[in-house]
Design a protein around this motif. Structure first.
Motif, short mmCIF file in Angstrom:
data_model
loop_
_atom_site.label_atom_id
_atom_site.label_comp_id
_atom_site.label_asym_id
_atom_site.label_seq_id
_atom_site.Cartn_x
_atom_site.Cartn_y
_atom_site.Cartn_z
N VAL A 1 0.84 -1.20 0.00
CA VAL A 1 0.00 0.00 0.00
C VAL A 1 0.87 1.25 0.00
CG1 VAL A 1 -1.62 1.32 1.40
CG2 VAL A 1 -1.92 -1.13 1.12
N LEU A 2 1.84 1.28 0.88
CA LEU A 2 2.72 2.44 0.99
C LEU A 2 3.48 2.70 -0.31
CD1 LEU A 2 4.14 1.78 4.54
CD2 LEU A 2 2.71 3.71 3.87
N ARG A 3 4.02 1.66 -0.88
CA ARG A 3 4.81 1.82 -2.11
C ARG A 3 3.97 2.41 -3.24
NH1 ARG A 3 9.21 -0.72 -0.55
NH2 ARG A 3 9.00 -2.68 0.56
N LYS A 4 2.72 2.04 -3.28
CA LYS A 4 1.88 2.46 -4.39
C LYS A 4 1.31 3.87 -4.23
CE LYS A 4 -1.88 0.80 -7.26
NZ LYS A 4 -2.91 -0.23 -7.41
N HIS A 5 0.93 4.26 -3.02
CA HIS A 5 0.19 5.51 -2.88
C HIS A 5 0.79 6.57 -1.98
CE1 HIS A 5 -3.36 4.79 -5.30
NE2 HIS A 5 -3.21 3.53 -4.97
N MET A 6 1.78 6.26 -1.22
CA MET A 6 2.40 7.26 -0.35
C MET A 6 3.40 8.08 -1.16
SD MET A 6 4.12 6.55 3.37
CE MET A 6 5.87 6.65 3.12
N ASP A 7 3.47 9.36 -0.91
CA ASP A 7 4.45 10.23 -1.56
C ASP A 7 5.80 9.99 -0.87
OD1 ASP A 7 5.86 12.19 -2.85
OD2 ASP A 7 4.59 13.84 -2.18
N VAL A 8 6.36 8.83 -1.15
CA VAL A 8 7.54 8.33 -0.42
C VAL A 8 8.73 9.28 -0.47
CG1 VAL A 8 9.22 6.44 -0.28
CG2 VAL A 8 6.80 5.93 -0.61
N PRO A 9 9.17 9.75 -1.65
CA PRO A 9 10.35 10.62 -1.64
C PRO A 9 10.17 11.90 -0.83
CG PRO A 9 9.92 9.82 -3.85
CD PRO A 9 8.73 9.44 -3.01
N ASN A 10 9.04 12.57 -0.99
CA ASN A 10 8.84 13.81 -0.24
C ASN A 10 8.71 13.57 1.26
OD1 ASN A 10 9.01 15.78 -2.26
ND2 ASN A 10 6.95 15.32 -2.95
N ILE A 11 7.96 12.56 1.64
CA ILE A 11 7.82 12.25 3.07
C ILE A 11 9.16 11.82 3.64
CG2 ILE A 11 6.76 10.66 4.73
CD1 ILE A 11 4.24 10.73 2.92
N GLY A 12 9.85 10.95 2.91
CA GLY A 12 11.14 10.44 3.39
C GLY A 12 12.19 11.50 3.56
N LEU A 13 12.34 12.38 2.58
CA LEU A 13 13.36 13.43 2.69
C LEU A 13 12.99 14.47 3.74
CD1 LEU A 13 14.38 13.83 -1.05
CD2 LEU A 13 15.61 12.63 0.78
N THR A 14 11.71 14.78 3.84
CA THR A 14 11.27 15.71 4.88
C THR A 14 11.56 15.14 6.27
OG1 THR A 14 9.55 16.62 3.46
CG2 THR A 14 9.27 16.95 5.82
N ALA A 15 11.35 13.83 6.43
CA ALA A 15 11.59 13.19 7.73
C ALA A 15 13.06 13.27 8.15
CB ALA A 15 11.14 11.73 7.70
N LEU A 16 13.96 13.37 7.20
CA LEU A 16 15.38 13.48 7.52
C LEU A 16 15.78 14.90 7.95
CD1 LEU A 16 17.01 11.38 4.66
CD2 LEU A 16 16.63 10.70 7.04
N GLY A 17 14.95 15.87 7.62
CA GLY A 17 15.25 17.25 7.99
C GLY A 17 16.57 17.69 7.40
N PRO A 18 17.41 18.36 8.20
CA PRO A 18 18.68 18.87 7.68
C PRO A 18 19.66 17.76 7.30
CG PRO A 18 18.57 19.17 10.06
CD PRO A 18 17.22 18.69 9.62
N HIS A 19 19.37 16.54 7.71
CA HIS A 19 20.26 15.42 7.40
C HIS A 19 20.04 14.89 5.99
CE1 HIS A 19 21.25 15.42 11.65
NE2 HIS A 19 19.96 15.38 11.92
N ALA A 20 18.97 15.31 5.32
CA ALA A 20 18.66 14.81 3.97
C ALA A 20 19.80 15.08 3.00
CB ALA A 20 17.36 15.43 3.47
N ARG A 21 20.42 16.23 3.14
CA ARG A 21 21.47 16.59 2.18
C ARG A 21 22.73 15.74 2.35
NH1 ARG A 21 21.49 20.44 6.07
NH2 ARG A 21 23.47 21.03 6.99
N THR A 22 22.89 15.08 3.51
CA THR A 22 24.09 14.27 3.71
C THR A 22 23.87 12.79 3.43
OG1 THR A 22 23.63 13.99 6.08
CG2 THR A 22 24.99 15.88 5.43
N LEU A 23 22.64 12.40 3.08
CA LEU A 23 22.39 11.01 2.69
C LEU A 23 22.64 10.90 1.18
CD1 LEU A 23 21.39 8.16 3.48
CD2 LEU A 23 19.09 8.92 2.81
#
Length: 193
Positions: A59-81
């Motif tokens: 369900v998550l893979r198909k309908h969740m906005d995974v990239p936006n939610i995932g990168l937002t969840a990392l906060g300032p750490h997103a740029r270092t992943l």
């Protein structure tokens, strides 16, 4: 019922409803965001009966906005992943949410989920309001944030009891990264277990 219990059950409902979004098989091109979410919620009952981690992951893979939610969840750490590690991170995030939803699903059996309204929508998405009723009779009002994605939609967020789901994820993930040397790879490893 205590605030903690209501918040815990609300968090589960959010996780479950976002997971269930992928079970819909309707064509989103001709649908409004409200009709899309009603279709998604109709599938919630079937998903809850299944209740397995794989069903929620799909369900998550198909309908969740995974990239936006995932990168937002990392906060300032997103740029270092590193970008090459993002797919592993996204898979871990999906599994984390799916395991939580599958584990807690039996505690909060949903009797019905009905869309009760839709906002006008803009570039930031469309709010879709719904009422979830548990078999116990307890009700929750949920506000979905639905984003246009190509010819369909993606679920970007959900709000229950005044709290947005992504805020919980942000807090958990960023705290873990901070406690582990500000290294987002530590989170990726933890989520992949």
């Amino acid at each position: 019922m205590t605030i903690w219990t209501r918040t815990r059950s609300a968090c589960w409902l959010i996780a479950m409803m976002v997971c269930v979004a992928a079970l819909t098989t309707t064509n989103a091109r001709a649908e409004s965001p409200a009709a899309y979410m009603q279709g998604v919620q109709n599938e919630l009952l079937a998903a809850q009966r299944t209740g397995g981690v794989v069903a929620f992951s799909d369900v998550l893979r198909k309908h969740m906005d995974v990239p936006n939610i995932g990168l937002t969840a990392l906060g300032p750490h997103a740029r270092t992943l590193p970008k090459a590690e993002r797919p592993s991170y996204y898979n871990g995030m999906i599994n984390f949410i799916a395991k939580y939803a599958a584990k807690t699903a039996p505690e909060y059996p949903v009797a019905s989920a009905v869309v009760v309204g839709q906002g006008p929508g803009d570039a930031g998405g469309t709010n879709v309001d719904a009422r979830i009723t548990l078999r116990s009779g307890l009700t929750y009002d949920i506000r979905w944030l639905v984003m246009k994605s190509g010819s369909g939609y993606k679920v970007r967020d959900a709000q229950v009891v005044g709290f947005w789901m992504t805020s919980f994820l942000d807090d958990i993930f960023q705290k873990y990264i901070t406690e582990n040397g500000n290294n987002p790879r530590a989170l990726v490893l933890a989520l992949s277990r």
